[in-house]
Write a protein that holds these residues in place. Structure first.
Motif, PDB file in Angstrom:
ATOM      1  N   GLU A   1       0.834  -1.201   0.000  1.00 64.97           N
ATOM      2  CA  GLU A   1       0.000   0.000   0.000  1.00 64.97           C
ATOM      3  C   GLU A   1       0.870   1.254   0.000  1.00 64.97           C
ATOM      4  OE1 GLU A   1      -3.529   2.069   2.741  1.00 64.97           O
ATOM      5  OE2 GLU A   1      -2.799   0.041   3.163  1.00 64.97           O
ATOM      6  N   GLU A   2       1.950   1.261   0.749  1.00 60.79           N
ATOM      7  CA  GLU A   2       2.859   2.410   0.776  1.00 60.79           C
ATOM      8  C   GLU A   2       3.511   2.617  -0.584  1.00 60.79           C
ATOM      9  OE1 GLU A   2       7.057   3.784   2.925  1.00 60.79           O
ATOM     10  OE2 GLU A   2       5.876   2.134   3.748  1.00 60.79           O
TER      11      GLU A   2
ATOM     12  N   THR B   1       0.642   3.967  -3.178  1.00 63.24           N
ATOM     13  CA  THR B   1      -0.145   5.161  -2.836  1.00 63.24           C
ATOM     14  C   THR B   1       0.073   6.314  -3.827  1.00 63.24           C
ATOM     15  OG1 THR B   1      -0.217   4.588  -0.490  1.00 63.24           O
ATOM     16  CG2 THR B   1      -0.506   6.909  -1.060  1.00 63.24           C
TER      17      THR B   1
END
Length: 775
Positions: free
Chosen positions: A277-278, A281
């Motif tokens: 997810e990081e 993003t």
């Protein structure tokens, strides 16, 4: 179904042409960017994991060097305990890396230590680091729980010798795993990034980033500061003990991407990861901006599309009305002077063309009547053309008959040629099938295309069993298949014929073959297949081998007599003088050295005696025994020799059955081969002695990491007094070959830049001596 108006269709297509390409562009951009970002991130993570690995290895090496350098201080060589204690305390204060430094004497007892809580377990006699020091080795442990501190630590040890080289104890340095944890965390990446250190059993040897959460959720087992273990799901995509990249779900249920790298010296695996997810993003943020821009563009375009539709619709409605007038033949009502400048240029041109077409239609009606008259004259012309075509058809039929006659002649010729080819093929097949030579063909994948009956007679493998399979798939020995693939690969690569001579083992015997590998080319000049023809030349090879053995035995016998007379007499004289010196008072301080010299002379005299007995072709004293026991008996002597040479000696003994052999001669064989390996190693190296069972043979193998045997020396192995490049006489290998002959065994030699392997096969039923393959 009701037809939609132009205005509605135009709006619909405007939406489609704006939204669909935008969605497609966003999808392609997103997918491409996700793949690019993932690939770059994985590569970056892999580089950082490799950096962390090198950082840990450098840190471990620095600590090992610190311990080694400390053990070399004069105070430790002289066992000055006061100075030793000061040196340990100063080192710990200055280094800030060690949690404790200890001196253990040669009896395995802790004498001096900087451990704050003191020593509870004073004996280290059974510890791995102490046993390694006794063998003269420096040692770095895995993560262990300290017996005295009760904390996870890494031990670094180095043996201590006095000025005379006598072992006096061990210097032990202990470092807590928090040092490694600090190195890992300070140099890692990302807000959610984490790097783990895992041993062979999948256990963490450094605390993870979210250790408190893991303990609360029950994922970690045991005391997290001593021994923790992840669930199997957390490391399901990671191959412990290997190096690679992967995506997986971590122990907190988050989707992560990372890399792992194996540290073979320690048996650890370093695993680094960052939440997916990081990583993604920024891409999702960019995608949202693109979607908003697309929506804004659509809102701005729709009013403009409506206005444009109305502008285009007016001239189209006018054209529809004028078309209706033409269809009802009301030409007088057509607007000839329509103002066309206020409409788009293309529609204006269309209207102009329509007006011109109306004039043409009026004139066309008159022209049609004139064409009816002309049509009648054309009919007459067509009839004349039909007559000429009938004549042409007759001529074509005649030509077709001639062509059929030629085709019949051609078919007869093809049938005759085909019969001749079939007869030639039958003769060739009879010649191949009745040939005593082994004949077979291989394709580019090294699979059999054809084998003749001689091949089946030799191997027991039929044509149906061999076609479409490689040599390995037919059950041939692995070492035979690997050599065979290399030879075929050379022919396919170079396109040249290859002639070799090689042993080929049958079920009940062993034959020597002269083999020719002939490339077969396709129409493009590329090697399509390889033809193999093998002829049995066993009798010729055996005759040449036996003649060489006879010559070698004659040389050995002649030289042995000279050695016995020229060497043993001077040695006996020297031994007498040494014994005389032992009794003199002025030489008492050299008593131990004189005794060692006498022992070495006795040992040399014993070797000469054994060699002379070998030269006399005496019968061996065969007794039942196990080769592993002989190796274990002489291993301490070999280790002492290895220490003198600065090399290592290791034994890898498999479970083998008892067999008949002369123990004295087998000891001499192993000693000569191992010492020959020590001499072949230029710098530091290793010699390995192995035993294993292979095809009902008890196999003894001696391998060194030396420079290898030159090609010009390979053909002379086993012949005494043939001087090599390094000045050797060749007596050691000559004795080995003689022992192998007397035991009716087989010896094989393979050599290269990575060292030499001597392999001896002991078989009670048969005996062979296999020379190096000639290619």
């Amino acid at each position: 179904m009701k037809t939609q108006t132009l205005q509605r269709q135009f709006r619909l297509w405007t939406v489609i042409l704006v939204v669909v390409p935008s969605l497609l562009i966003m999808a392609i951009y997103t997918i491409n960017q996700i793949n690019i970002v993932k690939q770059k991130k994985l590569e970056l993570i892999s580089q950082r994991v490799d950096f962390q690995r090198r950082l840990i290895e450098y840190w471990l090496e620095e600590r090992a060097i610190d311990v080694h350098m400390l053990s070399q201080l004069k105070s430790f060589r002289t066992l000055d305990e006061e100075q030793m204690k000061i040196a340990l305390e100063l080192t710990q204060q200055n280094s800030k890396e060690f949690d404790s430094l200890s001196f253990i004497d040669r009896d395995g007892l802790f004498k001096i230590s900087t451990l704050p809580g003191g020593i509870q377990f004073s004996s280290a006699i059974n510890q791995t680091y102490f046993q390694g020091a006794l063998a003269g080795e420096e040692y770095i442990s895995d993560i262990v729980i300290g017996r005295n501190s009760g904390l996870p630590i890494i031990n670094f040890s180095s043996p201590i010798y006095d000025n005379e080289g006598i072992f006096q104890g061990v210097l032990l340095g202990s470092v807590r795993t928090t040092k490694i944890e600090t190195l890992l965390r300070e140099n890692w990446m990302g807000e959610t990034g984490e790097i783990l250190l895992v041993n062979r059993a999948g256990k963490l040897i450094a605390q993870p980033r979210y250790v408190t959460t893991l303990i609360e959720e029950g994922i970690l087992e045991g005391d997290s500061k001593k021994e923790v273990k992840l669930s199997s799901e957390a490391l399901a995509s990671i191959h412990i003990g290997e190096t690679g990249k992967a995506s997986w779900t971590d122990y907190l249920g988050n989707k992560v991407m990372g890399a792992y790298q194996y540290m073979p010296e320690r048996g650890w695996t370093l695993v680094g990861s960052v939440d997916e997810e990081e990583i993604l993003t920024p891409i999702y943020t960019q995608l949202g901006k693109m979607a908003g821009g697309t929506l804004l563009l659509l809102v701005l375009i729709l009013p403009f599309a409506t206005r444009l539709t109305n502008f285009i619709k007016k001239p189209i409605d006018w054209l529809i009305g004028q078309s209706n007038l033409i269809s009802t033949e009301k030409y007088e009502k057509i607007e000839r002077n329509k103002e066309l400048r206020k409409m788009p240029q293309e529609l204006g041109n269309l209207c102009k063309s329509f007006l011109q077409m109306s004039f043409i239609i009026e004139n066309t009606v008159g022209l049609l009547k004139e064409n009816e008259v002309k049509l009648e004259s054309k009919v007459v012309e067509i009839r004349e053309i039909n007559v000429s075509m009938e004549k042409e058809i007759v001529e074509r039929k005649k030509a077709q008959a001639d062509l059929q006659w030629l085709n019949a002649r051609l078919e007869d010729e093809v049938s005759y040629r085909t019969q001749q080819l079939q007869q030639s093929e039958q003769q060739y097949r009879k010649l191949v099938e009745n040939s005593p030579d082994v004949i077979c063909r291989f394709d580019k994948e090294y699979r059999f295309i054809y084998v003749n009956p001689a091949f089946t007679l030799i191997t027991g493998i039929s044509l149906a069993q061999a076609v479409g399979k490689t040599s390995a798939e037919t059950g041939a020995p692995e070492e035979y298949c690997s050599r065979w693939v290399k030879n075929l690969d050379a022919v396919f690569y170079t396109g040249s014929k290859l002639e070799i001579e090689s042993w080929s083992v049958r079920l009940d015997d062993q034959h020597f073959y002269s083999i020719r590998l002939i490339p077969e080319f396709n129409k493009d000049g590329q090697v399509e297949s390889v033809l193999c023809i093998a002829r049995d030349v066993t009798e010729k090879q055996q005759l040449e081998r036996r003649m060489a053995q006879i010559d070698r035995l004659n040389i050995v016998g002649e030289m042995a007599a000279a050695i016995g007379h020229e060497v043993r007499n001077p040695m006996t004289t020297v031994r007498g003088y040494l014994q005389l010196f032992q009794k003199k008072e002025q030489f008492l301080k050299y008593g131990e050295s004189l005794g060692t010299m006498i022992e070495e002379l006795d040992r040399a005299n014993s070797i000469i005696t054994e060699f002379l007995s070998l030269a006399k072709n005496k019968a061996v004293d065969m007794k039942r025994g196990n080769l592993n026991k002989v190796i274990q008996t002489i291993l301490p002597l070999l280790q002492a020799d290895a220490l003198c040479w600065g090399h290592e000696i290791n034994a890898e003994c498999s479970n083998i059955p008892d067999s008949d052999f002369d123990e004295k001669e087998i000891r001499q064989l192993i000693l000569n081969l191992v010492r020959n390996g020590f001499e072949a190693i230029e710098d530091r190296g290793e010699v390995i002695v192995r035993t294993y069972l292979h095809n009902d043979n008890v196999v003894l193998e001696v391998q060194d990491t030396g420079k290898g045997i030159p090609n010009e020396v390979m053909d002379k192995l086993g012949i005494p007094f043939v001087t090599t490049k390094d000045g050797g006489t060749g007596l050691g290998l000559s004795v080995c070959y003689r022992i192998v002959d007397r035991h009716e065994a087989k010896i094989d030699v393979s050599t290269g830049r990575n060292g030499t392997i001597f392999t001896i096969y002991f078989n009670l039923s048969k005996s062979y001596v296999v020379e190096q393959e000639i290619a």
